[in-house]
Design a protein around this motif. Structure first.
Motif, PDB file in Angstrom:
ATOM      1  N   UNK A 257      12.900  55.346  58.176  1.00  0.00           N
ATOM      2  CA  UNK A 257      11.770  54.982  57.323  1.00  0.00           C
ATOM      3  C   UNK A 257      10.691  56.060  57.331  1.00  0.00           C
ATOM      4  N   UNK A 258      10.399  56.589  58.507  1.00  0.00           N
ATOM      5  CA  UNK A 258       9.377  57.620  58.591  1.00  0.00           C
ATOM      6  C   UNK A 258       9.831  58.845  57.785  1.00  0.00           C
ATOM      7  N   UNK A 259      11.100  59.185  57.937  1.00  0.00           N
ATOM      8  CA  UNK A 259      11.633  60.340  57.215  1.00  0.00           C
ATOM      9  C   UNK A 259      11.616  60.090  55.711  1.00  0.00           C
ATOM     10  N   UNK A 260      11.909  58.854  55.327  1.00  0.00           N
ATOM     11  CA  UNK A 260      11.905  58.518  53.897  1.00  0.00           C
ATOM     12  C   UNK A 260      10.500  58.688  53.329  1.00  0.00           C
ATOM     13  N   UNK A 261       9.519  58.157  54.045  1.00  0.00           N
ATOM     14  CA  UNK A 261       8.141  58.256  53.572  1.00  0.00           C
ATOM     15  C   UNK A 261       7.736  59.725  53.481  1.00  0.00           C
ATOM     16  N   UNK A 262       8.179  60.496  54.455  1.00  0.00           N
ATOM     17  CA  UNK A 262       7.865  61.923  54.461  1.00  0.00           C
ATOM     18  C   UNK A 262       8.547  62.637  53.296  1.00  0.00           C
TER      19      UNK A 262
ATOM     20  N   UNK B 233       3.188  59.151  57.030  1.00  0.00           N
ATOM     21  CA  UNK B 233       4.481  58.662  57.533  1.00  0.00           C
ATOM     22  C   UNK B 233       4.385  57.982  58.892  1.00  0.00           C
ATOM     23  N   UNK B 234       3.339  58.310  59.675  1.00  0.00           N
ATOM     24  CA  UNK B 234       3.272  57.712  61.004  1.00  0.00           C
ATOM     25  C   UNK B 234       2.830  56.254  60.958  1.00  0.00           C
ATOM     26  N   UNK B 235       2.578  55.729  59.742  1.00  0.00           N
ATOM     27  CA  UNK B 235       2.356  54.284  59.629  1.00  0.00           C
ATOM     28  C   UNK B 235       3.608  53.536  60.071  1.00  0.00           C
ATOM     29  N   UNK B 236       4.752  54.203  59.930  1.00  0.00           N
ATOM     30  CA  UNK B 236       6.002  53.569  60.311  1.00  0.00           C
ATOM     31  C   UNK B 236       6.318  53.886  61.761  1.00  0.00           C
ATOM     32  N   UNK B 237       6.978  52.938  62.435  1.00  0.00           N
ATOM     33  CA  UNK B 237       7.353  53.218  63.820  1.00  0.00           C
ATOM     34  C   UNK B 237       8.359  54.375  63.874  1.00  0.00           C
ATOM     35  N   UNK B 238       8.484  55.014  65.018  1.00  0.00           N
ATOM     36  CA  UNK B 238       9.424  56.137  65.124  1.00  0.00           C
ATOM     37  C   UNK B 238      10.858  55.699  64.858  1.00  0.00           C
ATOM     38  N   UNK B 239      11.720  56.684  64.628  1.00  0.00           N
ATOM     39  CA  UNK B 239      13.072  56.386  64.143  1.00  0.00           C
ATOM     40  C   UNK B 239      13.887  55.590  65.152  1.00  0.00           C
ATOM     41  N   UNK B 240      13.432  55.537  66.410  1.00  0.00           N
ATOM     42  CA  UNK B 240      14.173  54.739  67.378  1.00  0.00           C
ATOM     43  C   UNK B 240      14.055  53.253  67.036  1.00  0.00           C
ATOM     44  N   UNK B 241      12.914  52.847  66.469  1.00  0.00           N
ATOM     45  CA  UNK B 241      12.719  51.440  66.112  1.00  0.00           C
ATOM     46  C   UNK B 241      13.194  51.168  64.691  1.00  0.00           C
TER      47      UNK B 241
END
Lengths: 228, 405
Positions: free
Chosen positions: B30-35, B18-26
């Motif tokens: 998306x990170x949560x979705x991938x997770x 999931x950390x391939x995606x930028x943090x939720x501020x950016x």
């Protein structure tokens, strides 16, 4: 299986690297991705505050279905950590392990174990006894160990956090107790003619406490004292 | 894949998380979705997801492995059993779609960030469009292709040769290409479809102009076009069969029953393995773990939707890789222990040997590590052991050498 394990460990290391906020580090020790070095800072408002603690991590073949093996490399004075070997008594490292736990979450659990010792399920009976009988004295020792082994701040033993205010008379005894030693043992070797500070230093190094005493012959101590 | 260099391995890009995606501020969510689309056990995107009775979802194979250790959900510790697994096709569908979308989303994010940084340096509107268009066309086309796979391709070709003349068929074929671009219409007089831009000219020439043009073009290639159409039809049928055969084979498979190995003799276990065309080499524990693994792999594969199931050959390949890994991992520690360790610690050993020689009967260089931790729990502080007991001797050596080194 092995491949899945490798992939998972990889992700966990990457996860720790990308997460700066948790202050948990994982590094490789040797050429194997299954032997790692975890480290974290001692929790605030505990005797371990300011120290930096290192943990040896071994990932078993059937990880994540079997728990990781962890033990402290840094010496820790804590009822649930062996003062000699660094072995840790924590349920999630044994039968309460779950494959949804990660290296990071396990290291965070270790950090919180430092905050809240469980003296009723001790790994080190001596330390647990110390903890149960005298909390302030235990905390002094833990702080001293944090300073000596984990690079923590020097304990101000004259006024240890305001816990025992105005007891200058026990300062001499404290020096022995803080090192986690028994006064009788120190006196015994001091009587032979060694300097008190030297005796404390050597006995501390030899971990001359509890059950360990039966394994350390007097000759050995004297030999070390002569070398020192 | 087994890679030996861990540093190279850490930098390898084929491992996604999931950390391939930028943090939720950016990029919110998306990170949560991938997770959310990842199994909590293997941390990969779900493979053959199943739901336990408590509602938690895992890869079928992961859940099977876990439940053989402990019959409880690893997240909430509620009781769970393999027999009560329910497949989760909705999750599987979401994961399949996300696998397609993930690289595209990542690329778009990268470009958006690039654009933002270049835009802040100097605004160049001409460049803003250029990178976008190829990205879109690149990413859309594979999706179209995959949609084409879903619909049986030969249907169009099948209509053609049924009633129409070959010429018609060819013309329809060529027109259908323009059809896609929404620019062709059906001629109200002759009924053929004609490009929108040419429909007036077509009518003006009494429905000749366009047909002459296209006929002239296609006349030479009509025969080969016909052949193409037929071969397309046949190819389609053949490839359809190729795909259908394993599916039928897979669908016919039913889950393998679990064996109770304790009541089975070695030979019976060998028979079980032989019935699955697996190797019957090794001792009893190897036989059992091999059969267990195969049953788990096989049954987990059945938890996939039929279209995504692996073929038996692929399962066997996985099985073989697993056995190789096991063999490798069993050999590794031995190698490290004896040769590597001895070489690395030669100086230390010699020092200890030297010391032992200096004081005969005092020390021995081997140091069992576990004795220290074991002794912690036994709190007998007043008893002093006899001087020279070998176990205690080695312990003290360990402690001192640690401190000095």
């Amino acid at each position: 299986m092995s491949d899945a394990r490798l992939r998972r460990v990889n992700k966990e290391i990457a996860d720790c690297k990308n997460d700066k906020s948790s202050n948990i580090n994982i590094e490789l020790i040797d050429n194997s991705p299954f032997h790692l070095l975890g480290s974290f800072d001692g929790p605030q408002d505990t005797p371990y505050d300011g120290g930096h603690f290192e943990v040896d991590i071994v990932i078993p073949d059937s990880y994540p279905f079997q728990p990781v093996k962890m033990k402290f490399i840094t010496k820790v004075y804590h009822p649930n950590v062996s003062s000699a070997s660094g072995a840790i008594c924590l349920d999630i490292l044994k039968d309460a392990w779950s494959p949804v736990l990660t290296l990071k979450s396990t290291l965070i659990s270790l950090q919180s174990l430092l905050c809240s010792p469980e003296p009723n399920d001790p790994q080190d009976a001596e330390v647990a006894k110390h903890y149960m009988t005298s909390r302030t004295s235990f905390e002094d020792t833990a702080r001293y160990w944090t300073h000596v082994y984990a690079g923590g701040p020097a304990p101000t033993s004259a006024t240890p956090g305001g816990a025992v205010p105005g007891k200058a008379s026990v300062a001499v005894r404290d020096e022995v107790a803080i090192a986690g030693l028994n006064k009788a043992h120190v006196d015994q070797f001091e009587a032979i003619g060694f300097e008190r500070s030297k005796v404390i230093d050597v006995l501390r190094r030899l971990n001359y406490r509890g059950a360990n005493i039966s394994k350390i012959p007097d000759d050995k101590v004297v030999e070390e004292l002569l070398k020192a | 894949m087994w890679k030996n260099d861990p540093k190279e391995l850490l930098n390898s890009t084929d491992i996604q998380d999931p950390t391939d995606f930028p943090p939720s501020s950016t990029t919110p969510g998306l990170r949560a979705l991938d997770n959310a689309l990842r199994c909590k056990i293997c941390q990969e995107l779900y493979e053959a997801p199943v739901v336990l009775t408590c509602g938690h979802c895992f890869c079928s194979l992961c859940a099977r492995n876990q439940l053989s250790e402990k019959p409880a959900c690893p997240t909430c510790w509620k009781e769970a059993a393999i027999s009560s697994f329910r497949v989760n096709p909705a999750m599987e569908e979401a994961v399949t779609a996300w696998k397609d979308a993930r690289p595209f989303v990542l690329r778009v994010i990268d470009e958006a960030i690039d654009l933002r940084t270049t835009a802040s340096e100097s605004s160049r509107p001409a460049k803003r469009h250029k990178p976008d268009t190829p990205v879109l066309s690149n990413s859309v086309s594979p999706r179209k292709q995959s949609r084409g796979h879903d619909n049986p391709g030969p249907s169009r070709g099948r209509d053609g040769p049924d009633g129409n003349t070959p010429n018609d068929d060819v013309e329809q074929d060529t027109c259908s290409n323009t059809n896609n671009s929404k620019s062709s219409v059906e001629c109200p007089v002759c009924g053929k479809s004609v490009p929108m831009t040419k429909i007036n000219a077509h009518l003006d020439t009494n429905c000749k102009h366009y047909s002459i043009l296209s006929g002239g073009k296609n006349a030479s290639s009509s025969k080969s076009g016909q052949k193409d159409a037929w071969s397309k039809l046949l190819d389609g049928k053949r490839s359809g069969k190729d795909k259908e055969r394993p599916e039928a084979e897979v669908e016919a498979m039913s889950p393998l029953p679990k064996a109770s190995y304790t009541v089975l003799k070695d030979k019976q276990i060998r028979d079980l393995l032989a019935a699955q065309d697996l190797s019957t080499a090794g001792d009893r524990s190897q036989l059992i773990s091999r059969h267990e693994r195969w049953v788990a792999l096989y049954n987990a594969n059945l938890d996939r939707s039929p279209a995504l199931r692996k073929r038996l050959a692929e399962l066997r390949l996985e099985m073989r890789r697993w056995e190789e890994d096991r063999r490798a991992s069993r050999k590794d520690p031995l190698k490290i222990d004896i040769t590597e360790y001895r070489r690395a610690n030669k100086a230390e050993f010699e020092r200890l040997v030297q010391r032992a020689r200096g004081k005969p009967g005092q020390e021995s260089p081997r140091a069992p590590d576990s004795s220290a931790s074991l002794s912690d729990r036994a709190a007998s502080c007043d008893l002093r052991g006899p001087v020279g007991a070998s176990g205690s001797e080695t312990d003290t050596i360990l402690v001192t050498s640690d401190v000095e080194g």
